[in-house]
Write a protein that holds these residues in place. Structure first.
Motif, short mmCIF file in Angstrom:
data_model
loop_
_atom_site.label_atom_id
_atom_site.label_comp_id
_atom_site.label_asym_id
_atom_site.label_seq_id
_atom_site.Cartn_x
_atom_site.Cartn_y
_atom_site.Cartn_z
N ILE A 161 26.51 14.30 -48.29
CA ILE A 161 26.61 14.48 -46.83
C ILE A 161 25.67 15.59 -46.37
O ILE A 161 24.94 15.44 -45.37
CB ILE A 161 28.06 14.78 -46.43
CG1 ILE A 161 28.95 13.56 -46.69
CG2 ILE A 161 28.14 15.21 -44.97
CD1 ILE A 161 30.43 13.82 -46.48
N GLU A 162 25.67 16.70 -47.07
CA GLU A 162 24.84 17.83 -46.65
C GLU A 162 23.35 17.51 -46.79
O GLU A 162 22.55 17.90 -45.94
CB GLU A 162 25.21 19.06 -47.48
CG GLU A 162 26.60 19.60 -47.13
CD GLU A 162 27.04 20.76 -48.01
OE1 GLU A 162 28.00 21.46 -47.63
OE2 GLU A 162 26.43 20.96 -49.09
N ALA A 163 22.98 16.78 -47.84
CA ALA A 163 21.57 16.41 -48.01
C ALA A 163 21.13 15.47 -46.90
O ALA A 163 20.02 15.60 -46.35
CB ALA A 163 21.36 15.76 -49.38
N HIS A 218 36.62 20.19 -45.22
CA HIS A 218 36.37 20.06 -43.78
C HIS A 218 37.05 21.19 -43.01
O HIS A 218 36.44 21.84 -42.15
CB HIS A 218 36.87 18.71 -43.29
CG HIS A 218 36.86 18.54 -41.81
ND1 HIS A 218 35.69 18.48 -41.07
CD2 HIS A 218 37.88 18.43 -40.91
CE1 HIS A 218 35.98 18.34 -39.79
NE2 HIS A 218 37.31 18.30 -39.66
N LYS A 219 38.32 21.46 -43.33
CA LYS A 219 39.10 22.44 -42.57
C LYS A 219 38.78 23.88 -42.93
O LYS A 219 38.80 24.76 -42.06
CB LYS A 219 40.59 22.16 -42.77
CG LYS A 219 41.05 20.84 -42.15
CD LYS A 219 42.54 20.63 -42.31
CE LYS A 219 42.99 19.37 -41.60
NZ LYS A 219 44.46 19.13 -41.72
N GLU A 220 38.49 24.15 -44.20
CA GLU A 220 38.30 25.53 -44.64
C GLU A 220 36.83 25.91 -44.80
O GLU A 220 36.49 27.09 -44.70
CB GLU A 220 39.02 25.74 -45.98
CG GLU A 220 40.53 25.55 -45.91
CD GLU A 220 41.21 25.76 -47.25
OE1 GLU A 220 40.54 26.25 -48.20
OE2 GLU A 220 42.41 25.43 -47.37
N GLU A 221 35.97 24.93 -45.05
CA GLU A 221 34.57 25.25 -45.31
C GLU A 221 33.63 24.63 -44.29
O GLU A 221 32.41 24.77 -44.40
CB GLU A 221 34.19 24.79 -46.72
CG GLU A 221 35.03 25.45 -47.82
CD GLU A 221 34.75 24.88 -49.20
OE1 GLU A 221 33.83 24.03 -49.31
OE2 GLU A 221 35.43 25.28 -50.16
N ASP A 255 31.07 18.84 -42.33
CA ASP A 255 30.97 18.02 -41.12
C ASP A 255 30.80 16.55 -41.49
O ASP A 255 29.87 16.19 -42.22
CB ASP A 255 29.78 18.51 -40.29
CG ASP A 255 29.65 17.76 -38.97
OD1 ASP A 255 30.57 17.01 -38.60
OD2 ASP A 255 28.59 17.92 -38.32
N PHE A 256 31.68 15.70 -40.99
CA PHE A 256 31.62 14.26 -41.27
C PHE A 256 31.06 13.46 -40.11
O PHE A 256 31.14 12.24 -40.11
CB PHE A 256 33.03 13.74 -41.61
CG PHE A 256 33.55 14.18 -42.95
CD1 PHE A 256 33.40 13.38 -44.07
CD2 PHE A 256 34.19 15.41 -43.09
CE1 PHE A 256 33.88 13.79 -45.30
CE2 PHE A 256 34.68 15.82 -44.31
CZ PHE A 256 34.52 15.01 -45.43
N VAL A 302 39.72 14.34 -40.65
CA VAL A 302 38.30 14.72 -40.65
C VAL A 302 37.65 14.12 -39.40
O VAL A 302 38.29 13.39 -38.64
CB VAL A 302 37.59 14.24 -41.93
CG1 VAL A 302 38.16 14.93 -43.16
CG2 VAL A 302 37.69 12.72 -42.09
N ASN A 303 36.38 14.43 -39.20
CA ASN A 303 35.73 14.02 -37.95
C ASN A 303 34.71 12.90 -38.14
O ASN A 303 33.64 12.91 -37.53
CB ASN A 303 35.06 15.23 -37.28
CG ASN A 303 33.93 15.83 -38.12
OD1 ASN A 303 34.01 15.82 -39.34
ND2 ASN A 303 32.90 16.34 -37.46
N VAL A 304 35.06 11.90 -38.96
CA VAL A 304 34.22 10.70 -39.01
C VAL A 304 34.38 9.98 -37.68
O VAL A 304 35.51 9.68 -37.26
CB VAL A 304 34.64 9.77 -40.16
CG1 VAL A 304 33.76 8.51 -40.16
CG2 VAL A 304 34.57 10.46 -41.50
#
Length: 664
Positions: free
Chosen positions: A55-57, A86-89, A92-93, A127-129
């Protein structure tokens, strides 16, 4: 099904299929890369890290990450870790597109067993998908619409540019997705008839096998193999046999997971339990050089005894050389010394009643209301005969495993006996019984029971449990029904272990001051009841070093208390027993308790008292049609036969245990 709304359509990087590689070879027989983790939690974290990296890449490149996602109990740990990220770090989805693998047919999206609902409850709601980027096959379409829907699902995947990373589970029939035996690498998303084993495995989710749908819509093997990267995850001993087949057998239609060997970037993540049947784990000396620890040496000698059909003390040098165990003999001082050492080690593990604890405080933790007598009925009776103060702690009420017909039978008894029990009670009881029976009749297939029916089912299990331990010489005063909160969902799916669950166990430990604990040590599904009960006990035992003890009364008649040190009050000895499906392996067990025929008959009599589980249990397991008493009988007699074959003292039956001071 929402149309794909992520990014502009992409094309696959090559028109060539992604499964043209030669089979992977490792340790001589493995045809896929296999990563073994010590526990399911470590596995879940690593799989989640792989997803995060992707996801980050993709985010850094201004692109979307396209994920293929599974359902079932195995990926729950991965989803929980991704939610934490998602909640602690801040993971981003919003640039993620997802395609789920399958869904039952017929199945409404809001049904308890729907994979739409599963994914919302276990992942998407946390999560925020973007909703428009979520794709799950539909199980609520008319039969004539399914073929077109499956074709459209394939087109949506292609428009998204194909799946970057696909997570998979594996069924005990070897299926990936719902690609049952007979599937091929050419298959695409389609309607499929479910295998009998698959339906039996799903029976617990639907409260009974007859309610499990007979069909499902699933990505095909070919669709799965188009993903750029595939990670198959498997946990628990119940998955070990099929994992070995998937990894070590050539690609074949009987086990669709073997087709992953054809992929250029597929790997398998397993915990130690799921890896236990792999050759490199079970018999590593067949595929690699082994560091001959005492444990490995014992396992090899026991294996050789079975392979040759000889008792341990009858093995000779030729047996070791013919089975390529030269280095074991060379480093052990000779065949005779090695065999005598292993034999004596095993002989000392066979103990009799007079060697068991006497006049001690004992807790037998039983995850369900029948695990105590099924798994360790012989030991339980021996502990009672030795004068121990025994508490049997039933951790869950087992209500979901009771048929509605059992409730009807008990309610009809109450109704018929009202004139005897309460001759002046009026019609209140009859009216209540009639109302509850109406609720049962109105209940839809696979629907959760009302609170009243759940309680009645729990009481049925409780009375059966008391009747069973009465056979062993105990009574109702020896039974504790902990009714742990995590279990009380009314569904087979349970809540996570919480602080309240741990505190209940800790309170019992503190109250009884137990010196010996008997705990179910199954290494099956990490989200199953046995493993979750084990987790609660483990957490409670770790806190148990500083319990309070009373001394002489203090001022004003109030009891003074002081804390005992861990040195003065060590943690209790934990005896791990196995459940209804398997026994400890001979090389792993610390204690074997011989049982006479009379001992085994008494154990079976106690199991019979669990009438709601007799003849036809609600959740008997997918592979085994035997009743629980038959499984217990066969398991105990087979353990005795295995010991006898090694040359150890002969007995009619035997139970096996592992003992630890700190739970592993």
């Amino acid at each position: 099904m929402p149309a794909f709304a992520g990014t502009a359509p992409r094309t696959l990087p090559s028109s060539e299929p992604s499964f043209t590689r030669q089979p992977w070879r490792a340790h001589g027989v493995e045809r896929l890369p296999v990563l073994i983790f010590d526990d399911p939690g470590s596995l879940a974290k690593q799989a989640a890290r792989q997803v995060r990296t992707l996801i980050e890449a993709k985010t850094s490149a201004g692109d979307t990450a396209v994920l293929g996602l599974p359902t079932g109990s195995t990926p729950i740990g991965v989803y929980q870790e991704l939610i934490r990220m998602h909640k602690e770090e801040g993971l981003d989805f919003s640039n993620v597109v997802t395609f789920n693998i399958d869904e039952y047919v017929p199945m409404a999206p809001d049904s308890l067993q729907s994979y739409h609902r599963f994914m919302r409850e276990n992942f998407f709601d946390h999560v925020n998908v973007p909703a428009e980027n979520i794709h799950i096959p539909r199980g609520d379409l008319a039969p004539e619409e399914i073929e077109a829907h499956a074709a459209e699902y394939e087109r949506l995947i292609q428009r998204a540019g194909g799946m970057d990373l696909l997570l998979l589970g594996i069924g005990r029939s070897g299926h990936i997705g719902f690609n049952e035996p007979g599937s091929t690498p050419e298959d695409r998303t389609r309607l499929i008839v479910l295998d009998e084993i698959t339906r039996k495995d799903a029976a617990s989710d639907f409260f009974e096998e007859k309610y499990v749908p007979r069909e499902a819509i699933t990505m095909g093997v070919g669709t799965i193999l188009d993903a750029r990267e595939i990670i198959l995850i498997a946990t628990g001993e119940h998955k070990a046999p099929i994992v070995r087949q998937a990894v070590e057998e050539a690609p074949n239609q009987q086990v669709s997971a073997t087709y992953l060997q054809l992929h250029s970037n597929a790997s398998i993540y397993v915990d130690r339990a799921a890896a236990s049947e792999l050759t490199r784990e079970k018999t590593p000396w067949l595929v690699k050089r082994v560091e001959w620890t005492p444990e490995a040496s014992k396992r090899a000698v026991i294996w050789l005894s079975k392979e040759t059909g000889k008792a341990i003390l009858r093995l000779d040098a030729g047996d070791f050389h013919r089975h390529h165990l030269h280095d074991l003999v060379h480093g052990s001082g000779g065949v005779d010394e090695l065999c005598q050492t292993v034999f004596e080690d095993l002989r000392q593990r066979v103990i009799y009643r007079d060697q068991l604890p006497k006049k001690q405080r004992v807790i037998v933790f039983s995850p369900h209301p029948d695990d105590d007598v099924i798994s360790m009925g012989g030991m339980l009776h021996a502990l009672v005969r030795n004068g121990n103060d025994v508490t049997v702690a039933y951790m869950t009420n087992g209500s979901v495993a009771v048929f509605d017909q059992d409730v009807r039978r008990h309610l009809q008894f109450i109704e018929m006996s009202q004139d005897v029990l309460a001759p002046e009670g009026g019609d209140a009881v009859k009216d209540k019984v009639a109302a509850i029976l109406r609720d049962i009749d109105k209940k839809k297939p696979a629907e959760v029971d009302t609170d009243e029916v759940q309680k009645i089912k729990a009481f049925i299990r409780y009375t059966e449990a008391i009747a069973a331990i009465e056979v062993m010489g105990l009574g109702a005063e020896n039974a504790r029904f902990l009714d742990m909160p995590f279990y009380k969902t009314g569904r087979v799916k349970k809540a996570p272990i919480g602080e309240a669950d741990v505190q209940i166990v800790l309170d019992l430990l503190t109250e009884t001051g137990a010196t010996h604990l008997f705990v179910a040590g199954d290494l099956s599904d990490p989200h199953g009841t046995h493993r979750m009960c084990y987790s609660a006990i483990d957490q409670a035992v770790r806190r148990y070093g500083d319990t309070l003890t009373e001394v002489d009364p203090g001022g004003d008649g109030a009891p003074a208390k002081k804390r005992r040190s861990k040195a003065a009050d060590p943690r209790p000895l934990v005896w791990l027993y196995r459940g209804a499906w398997q026994e400890w392996e001979i090389d792993r067990a610390d204690v074997f308790l011989p049982l006479s025929k009379a001992d085994l008959d008494l154990k079976i009599e106690a199991i019979y008292k669990h009438e709601s589980q007799k003849d036809r249990a609600l959740f008997p397991g997918a592979y085994d049609d035997r009743e629980f008493w038959e499984r217990a009988r066969d398991r105990n007699t087979e353990t005795a036969s295995a010991l006898d074959a090694l040359g150890l003292p002969e007995c009619y039956a035997a139970e096996a245990f592992v003992t630890v001071h700190e739970m592993p």
